[in-house]
Design an enzyme around this catalytic site. Structure first.
Site: not given
Ligand code: NDP
Length: 500
Positions: A193, A248, A269
């Site tokens: 996904k 997180t 991660e």
């Molecule tokens: P998220 O953690 O919300 O999203 C990461 C992925 O998880 C996306 O594909 C998202 O889909 C999916 N996701 C969201 N909700 C669920 C759920 N309930 N069950 C399963 N999968 C889910 O990150 P954001 O994109 O909202 O970014 C927010 C913050 O997260 C950033 O500012 C950053 O701090 C952190 N982040 C960290 C990353 C890393 O590499 N460790 C990468 C990206 C973000 P969808 O996009 O539809 O929400």
């Protein structure tokens, strides 16, 4: 029939035509979502529509999981020789190499990256990663265990079954490859996904997987909202494992859902607030260049970004001056302009989130040394931003910003530095700059992070494990250690003569 997206690029960086099917990729073909829902995919450099893609719902997830489960039981896993899995993965790597320019153009467009960066880093490392794990497909053996003359015991490294792989938008294909490649090598069928903001390269690779000859159902790609498709995947009883990269907050939700449903395995991660540590004896010029790359590369949207910079007092003034000059030399713009060094934030939401952090830094009394504002009205650009005079309880010091924002603090000695660097809930990575090897090793040992770079930053290597401790998650990606995340160990004990 799902639509296709075609773009004729005629830019200084890349000229060529790219076509991608925008449906869901299930059981070896592209299909519309059951509910015919779509999602708009935007160009972060302009805010304009690139294309619409199908959005997976729980119904689509269920269809894909059934397809993956069938493939796992009949045409993948232990139903094919291990070397055959490796052969197909190498074939897919060859095809990605053949289409590297198209994949780079899609990644640059979709994620707001420099085209050359996407080609040299994202796509090139994705291909390396596939080749590396293709090599492991027929080498991930169990062991025989000597117990007594009356027993023969051995272990098997078995696939888990169906793995759900949920990836974010910052390195869409590369982070996917950290999960897809070891999962396939170990014999699992997968549902990938991608983030709904950056699904195009994953959809293109799905097409290449058909040409490579993967049996239908082994690889499925389901773009969709996290709260819908990601959640459904995490809840599904036939999914044996979720590997997730993201925040997180969502990582915690995934663990809860996994625990509540079928106790599926989870690898997380979850980013960080990584320290970048500059000692008095560092090579100043190199430390400035690496630390600048460490925080400003891909606009700070990097899980291991060195966002908290600690500088020893003897080198502090010289470092600040050189670091600020380096940040001002960065050029923001559209990824297909070869002269730029920085792209935009991935979305308006992300830009506003980062600007909110900058505002909180000002309000909490940090000194804004440079940057701090949105650049222009088009797209989602933010100037590289540096705060000094920061205190350990400020929001900009404690929380992951995931944007081009560095906070810099001064330290006296090693003992004080270790306290400051470890004063965080995160523990993904760290970088240490010193020319004293004893100090480098001492400090590396004392840092509470899953990885440490010495005299470099933010350069993962496909042979070396990567992953955090504390609230940066757990489980390793890349390198031999990643195989443990995609196998279960079965122990078989055979009685050679003990009688009751
Ligand atoms: P998220 O953690 O919300 O999203 C990461 C992925 O998880 C996306 O594909 C998202 O889909 C999916 N996701 C969201 N909700 C669920 C759920 N309930 N069950 C399963 N999968 C889910 O990150 P954001 O994109 O909202 O970014 C927010 C913050 O997260 C950033 O500012 C950053 O701090 C952190 N982040 C960290 C990353 C890393 O590499 N460790 C990468 C990206 C973000 P969808 O996009 O539809 O929400």
């Amino acid at each position: 029939m799902p639509a296709t997206f075609t773009r004729q690029f005629d830019t200084p960086a890349y000229k060529g035509k790219v076509t991608v099917n925008t449906g869901l990729f299930i059981n070896g073909q592209y299909v519309d979502s059951v509910d015919k829902e779509t999602i708009d995919v935007l160009d972060p450099a302009t805010g304009t529509l690139i294309t619409k893609i199908s959005a997976a719902s729980a119904k689509d997830v269920d269809i894909a999981v059934q397809a993956a489960h069938n493939a796992y039981k009949t045409s993948w896993g232990h139903k094919v020789p291990a070397y055959e899995r490796g052969r197909l993965m190498n074939k897919l790597a060859d095809l990605m190499e053949k289409h590297a320019e198209e994949l780079s153009a899609l990644e640059a467009l979709d994620a707001g990256k420099q085209y050359f960066f996407a080609k040299a880093v994202d796509i090139s490392a994705t291909i390396q990663n596939f080749r590396y794990f293709a090599g492991w497909a027929d080498k991930n053996h169990g062991k025989t265990i000597e117990t007594s003359e009356a027993k023969f015991a051995y272990t098997r490294h078995e696939p888990i079954g169906v793995c759900g792989l949920i990836v974010p938008w910052n390195f869409p294909l590369l982070v996917a490859s950290w999960k897809v490649a070891p999962a396939l090598a170990c014999g699992n069928a997968i549902i990938l996904k991608p983030s709904e903001m950056t699904p195009l390269t994953a959809l293109k690779v799905a097409e290449l997987s058909v040409e490579a000859g993967f049996p239908p159902g082994v690889i499925n790609v389901l773009p969709g909202y996290g709260s819908v498709a990601g959640q459904a995947l995490t809840e599904h009883p036939k999914v044996g494992k979720i590997s997730f990269t993201g925040s997180t907050l969502v990582g915690r939700k995934i663990m809860e859902t996994a625990a509540r449903t079928n106790l599926k395995r989870v690898t997380l991660e979850l980013g960080g607030k990584s320290p970048s540590i500059i000692f008095d004896d560092a090579d100043l010029d190199q430390a400035v260049k690496w630390a600048s790359m460490g925080i400003f590369m891909h606009n700070g949207q990097v899980c291991a970004a060195g966002s908290r910079i600690f500088v020893q007092e003897g080198i502090y003034d010289a470092f600040i001056k050189a670091f600020s000059t380096a940040s001002k030399s960065l050029k923001l713009g559209h990824g297909f302009d070869p002269s730029i060094t920085q792209g935009p934030c991935v979305s308006q939401t992300q830009m506003e989130r980062v600007l909110g952090y900058i505002e909180s830094g000002k309000q909490e009394g940090a000194t804004l040394l440079s940057g701090g504002s949105r650049l222009g009205e088009e797209g989602y650009f933010i100037e590289p931003t540096i705060f000094t005079d920061v205190k350990s309880d400020m929001k900009i010091v404690r929380e992951e910003i995931f944007g081009p924002v560095a906070v810099i603090a001064k330290f006296k000695d090693e003992a004080e530095l270790i306290e400051m660097a470890n004063d965080t809930v995160y523990g993904l990575a760290s970088a240490v700059y010193t020319q004293n090897i004893n100090r480098a090793i001492r400090v590396a040992n004392a840092l509470e992070t899953g990885g440490v770079w010495v005299n470099q930053a933010s350069l993962p290597d496909f042979q070396v494990p990567f992953g955090g401790v504390k609230q940066s998650g757990y489980g390793k990606e890349m390198g031999e250690y990643a195989l443990e995340s995609y196998t279960v160990v079965k122990a078989v004990q055979i009685n050679l003569g003990a009688q009751l």
